[in-house]
Structure formats: C-alpha cells, structure tokens
Design a protein around this motif. Structure first.
Motif, PDB file in Angstrom:
ATOM      1  N   GLN A  61     -32.608  -1.441  47.976  1.00  0.00           N
ATOM      2  CA  GLN A  61     -34.523  -0.122  48.348  1.00  0.00           C
ATOM      3  C   GLN A  61     -33.876   0.371  46.491  1.00  0.00           C
ATOM      4  N   GLU A  62     -32.995   0.975  46.309  1.00  0.00           N
ATOM      5  CA  GLU A  62     -32.411   1.684  44.914  1.00  0.00           C
ATOM      6  C   GLU A  62     -32.624   0.849  44.036  1.00  0.00           C
ATOM      7  N   ARG A  63     -32.476  -0.268  43.849  1.00  0.00           N
ATOM      8  CA  ARG A  63     -32.554  -1.038  42.850  1.00  0.00           C
ATOM      9  C   ARG A  63     -34.719  -1.501  41.997  1.00  0.00           C
ATOM     10  N   GLU A  64     -35.257  -0.393  43.837  1.00  0.00           N
ATOM     11  CA  GLU A  64     -36.293  -1.310  42.723  1.00  0.00           C
ATOM     12  C   GLU A  64     -36.993  -0.116  42.123  1.00  0.00           C
ATOM     13  N   LEU A  65     -36.150   0.956  42.239  1.00  0.00           N
ATOM     14  CA  LEU A  65     -36.162   2.548  41.610  1.00  0.00           C
ATOM     15  C   LEU A  65     -37.033   2.602  40.315  1.00  0.00           C
ATOM     16  N   GLU A  66     -36.655   2.096  39.364  1.00  0.00           N
ATOM     17  CA  GLU A  66     -37.232   1.653  37.278  1.00  0.00           C
ATOM     18  C   GLU A  66     -37.388   3.200  36.649  1.00  0.00           C
ATOM     19  N   LEU A  67     -36.434   4.508  37.736  1.00  0.00           N
ATOM     20  CA  LEU A  67     -36.696   5.333  36.708  1.00  0.00           C
ATOM     21  C   LEU A  67     -36.617   5.348  35.295  1.00  0.00           C
ATOM     22  N   SER A  68     -36.585   4.298  34.278  1.00  0.00           N
ATOM     23  CA  SER A  68     -36.108   4.899  33.233  1.00  0.00           C
ATOM     24  C   SER A  68     -37.215   4.596  32.325  1.00  0.00           C
ATOM     25  N   ARG A  69     -38.435   4.461  32.970  1.00  0.00           N
ATOM     26  CA  ARG A  69     -40.094   4.328  32.455  1.00  0.00           C
ATOM     27  C   ARG A  69     -40.475   5.034  32.190  1.00  0.00           C
TER      28      ARG A  69
END
Lengths: 256, 256
Positions: free
Chosen positions: A115-123
């Motif tokens: 689940q954590e991998r789906e976060l994509e915060l950098s965008r």
DNA sequence: TGGTTAAGTAAGTATTTTATGAATTAGCCG
DNA sequence: CGGCTAATTCATAAAATACTTACTTAACCA
C-alpha cells in the motif's frame, strides 16, 4: 466484524463479577470458541488435502488469535479448531507456536509495503502531499485493526521476534526521504514556516493516527467517551490533519 | 533498572536462533527468574510475619511481572518467588491472579492522580500553561514505564479489568475543563489562532508523549533508529512541545 | 498464661497446553 | 494399477501452571 465481536463479548462480561471461582477463564476466549465451534462444518468427514489452503487458513486464524490474545494468551488449540483441522498440522507446517507467530508478523507486513508504494507524494504540492500522507496513514491504521493489535503485542514482547524477520527493515527509508523532500520544498516555497525532522514528523503522524486505537479501552474508561466509535474516529482524522498542517504552516516562535 | 534488564536480555537473545526445540521458553522470563533467584535471601529461615509488607511486596512484584509479560504471560510462581514468600500467600491476600491484577491497576492509578493535582495550570498564561502541560505529560510517561506497560496490556485485554475498578473514572474531567479554559483564554488574548477541542488536544499530547514508548521496539526495528534511547527521547520532548504550541498559535487555514 | 486468630509452610492436585511418535490415507505420476 | 510422497489423523507424552487442602507457628490480647 471484529469490533462487533468485541463489543458483544464486553456486554456479556460487564454484569457478572470478575470470576466466580477456580482457575481463570477468559470470557473472550470462551465466546470465540463457541462462536467458531458451529462454523467449521460437520465433524467426521476427513479434511480434503490442500496444503496451501491449510497453511493459509492457519496463518489467517493465527493472526486473529495473536491479535486478540497476544502471544501468551493465544492458544494453538483454538487456532486449529477454528480452521477445523487437526492440531498436528500446525506443527507439521510451522514447527512451533513461536514460528507460527513469526510467520504471522511477516505476513502482516506484506500488506503495508504494497500500500505504501502507491502513495506517490512527490508529484503533489507540499501542503497537499502532507495532507495526503496524514490521511493515508490515519486510514491505514483505522482500517487494519489486526495490524495494530499484532504490533501492540510484539511491543509487549519487547520486539523480540520482529528483529529476526528482516522483512520489515527494507523500504522504510524511502518514505522518510520523501517526507524530508516535502518539508524542504515547503520551506523553499514559503508555505511551511517551520522545518521539522522527517522522522519526528512521521512518528508524530503515526502517533496521532494510532494512539487512540492502541489505547482506546483505557482512555474510554478514563474519560467516559468512546474513542473507538466511528464518530470520534472521524473527528480524530480531521484533528490529526489540522494539527500537523497548522504546526508546519503557522506560528512565529519555536523551532523544530 | 528495568530498561537495563530488558536490554541485557535482548543482547542474550539476539544471537541464538529463535528456539532450539521443544516447548516455548521465554528468555526474558528465564533471565528474570535467575536474576531474582539470588536476591531473596537464604532459603530456610521462616518468613517474619508482617502482612502489610508481604502484601506490598506482592503488589510491587506483580506490577513488574504484569508489566513485563502481560496478564497471560505473567506467572504467579515468579511473583511469589521474587518476593521470597510461599505461593499460598498470594491467594491468601488476593484470592486469584485476576484479583491481584486488578489491585495492581488500582495501585498504579493512585500515583498519577496525586501528581496531576499539583499541576495548577490556571495561574499561568495560556502559552506557558500549555507548554507546562505538554512537558508534564511527556515527563510522566517517560519516567513511569511500568504505568505505560501495564496500560498497554490492559488494552490488549480490551480494557476488561479497568472498567471494573471505578478508581480511574474520578477526576479526569477537571483536567479536560482546565485545558478548555486555557484554550479559551488563549483565543481571547489572541495568542492562540486556532481553537481545538480540549479532549482532542489532550489525547494528542498523550499520543505524542507515549506512542514511541508503547511502540518503541517495532519502530526501532522498522526505522533502524533507537527511539528509546535517552537522546531520541529528549529530542522527542522538544518536538512534542514545539508541535503543539505551533499548531495552536500559528497558521491561517484549517479549523480544529 | 493460655487461647484465639491469622500469617506462613509443605506438599500436593486437577487441569490446561504445547508438542510428538507413529500409523493412515489421499493424491499424483509412471 | 502400483507405489511413492506427503497431507492428515490418532493417541498421548510431558510439562507447566493456577489453585488447594491440611497443617504449623508466631503474634496479640484478655
């Protein structure tokens, strides 16, 4: 489903005094025993052979058992009975209660990694990224009570087993790095007025999200407000988001 | 003292694999057994008669035992042996393991009540009062590990025993009211720019103060940083204060 | 001083609970 | 089919553990 079970058992438990006499009998345990007794089909037809299914069922059942009673409170007998298989199978596949427990921990950690991998915060913009991180973290704990409970017990045992697994250590640094970058960007853009250490902030977010779940029963007893009710939890979510964002964006004194 | 014990045992535990074979043997338990075995004086002189002392020693020993192993993991045998008295005495004074556990909970809560009364927040300015509350709360949990551990276990048991005591319910509302007044004063004076619900704020303060203690071992394993070290804890204290004060005083968006 | 009360001791027991040794049988592959 | 592997069952060992029965003896007080 699990919460309902707990409340129901609590209800049964509240009226009669602690225990009548004799050896300690855990009401939660007895209730869950009876509850499961009916389900695992009729008695005497032999179990169809399917090792993968059996292993999976045992892991699943063990997860619930360890979550509900902790390592010492868990009973291998209950685990196998709820699966409907012979106790010997547990030892055949896992070797011991101890190794079964370790495999439950590893099993549980596979979820959160995915689940954590789906976060994509950098965008996202800093403020939006931070909001999303808090909301995600909150929602994860809120909707994974077994994870919360198993970890609580593991801490009771002073992390004795989690240090063995190696499964948990991978891929936590990336998250911290991502938070660092969000904070740096926010400071550079002027939307954040305070810089905080990324690990401190993350622990804070986790604390705000999980503490009332970990300590819900005692806090509820102390303050007379049900902190585990859906209403309180949704208020808590808003509070957590608000507090973190305000701390990052506001104020003129103090550093971090 | 307790922390040292834990670390020492962990050290022993780290190298050899989980368990060689046979029934599960808890290394913490065996170590503490051996550790205590030497201390309780020589074997055969009969115990001098002093019921108060005996009861107090049993409560104290039980507190450590329940804190370290939880209710199910605790062994009445270890409790009496560490006191150096006959197992029968435990039942003579407390009746059962269960009632002993309840009396430990009540015993533990007497401390915190006494300390809380000395706070006297109403005389301070809002900002100072809030700072003091956070520092006090943090320091309390930081310096009362047994309290933290016993509560953690009580939550594992779904608060089954704490609801019985009645000792805990009294005098928690005054604290919440005091926090409400601080926030109201701060808003009136303009030093606080955000109003938060008092209970939410208090739970937040507790969460920031205690979560790393409750979950120190798993978090340490996950992030590779020892969150239970004195250094990290002192940084954590500053972080908690800063975050709460910044959230109250700062920012322009969001409500609470 | 003597007798009552309760603190403490010795030595269990009943039960639970984890774990095993060895036999049994389903399923698969040739 | 026939035989091999391993999944499953049966029966039970072995040990821990919470709790007890029956007793001894110290302390206190009239």
């Amino acid at each position: 489903m699990q919460g309902q079970h707990a409340e129901w058992v609590m209800e049964l438990w509240r009226d009669p005094p602690l225990s009548v006499m004799g050896r300690f009998r855990c009401p939660l345990c007895e209730a869950s025993e009876e509850g499961q007794m009916t389900s695992p089909a009729s008695k005497k037809q032999p179990r169809s052979r399917d090792p993968e299914r059996t292993k999976a069922q045992l892991t699943e059942s063990a997860m619930r058992e360890f979550a509900d009673h902790g390592f010492h409170g868990a009973r291998v007998d209950r685990i196998t009975r709820s699966v409907g298989c012979n106790p010997r199978l547990l030892y055949h596949y896992f070797g011991s209660k101890e190794k079964l427990y370790v495999s439950v921990i590893e099993y549980i950690f596979e979820d959160i990694r995915a689940q954590e991998r789906e976060l994509e915060l950098s965008r996202l913009e800093p403020l939006a990224a931070m909001r999303r991180l808090v909301e995600f973290t909150y929602d994860f704990f809120d909707s994974n009570p077994l994870f919360v409970k198993v970890l609580r017990n593991e801490n009771l045992l002073e992390g004795r087993f989690i240090v063995e697994t190696e499964v948990v250590r991978i891929s936590s640094q990336p998250l911290i790095d991502a938070i660092s970058r969000i904070i740096a960007r926010g400071l550079a853009q002027g939307v954040f007025r305070h810089g905080y250490d990324a690990l401190q902030i993350y622990i804070t977010i986790v604390a705000l999200s999980a503490h009332h779940l970990n300590n819900g029963h005692t806090l509820t007893a102390i303050f007379g407000v049900d902190l585990l009710s859906p209403e309180w939890r949704s208020k808590r979510r808003a509070h957590a988001v608000s507090l973190v964002l305000n701390a990052l964006t506001g104020g003129e004194s103090q550093q971090g």
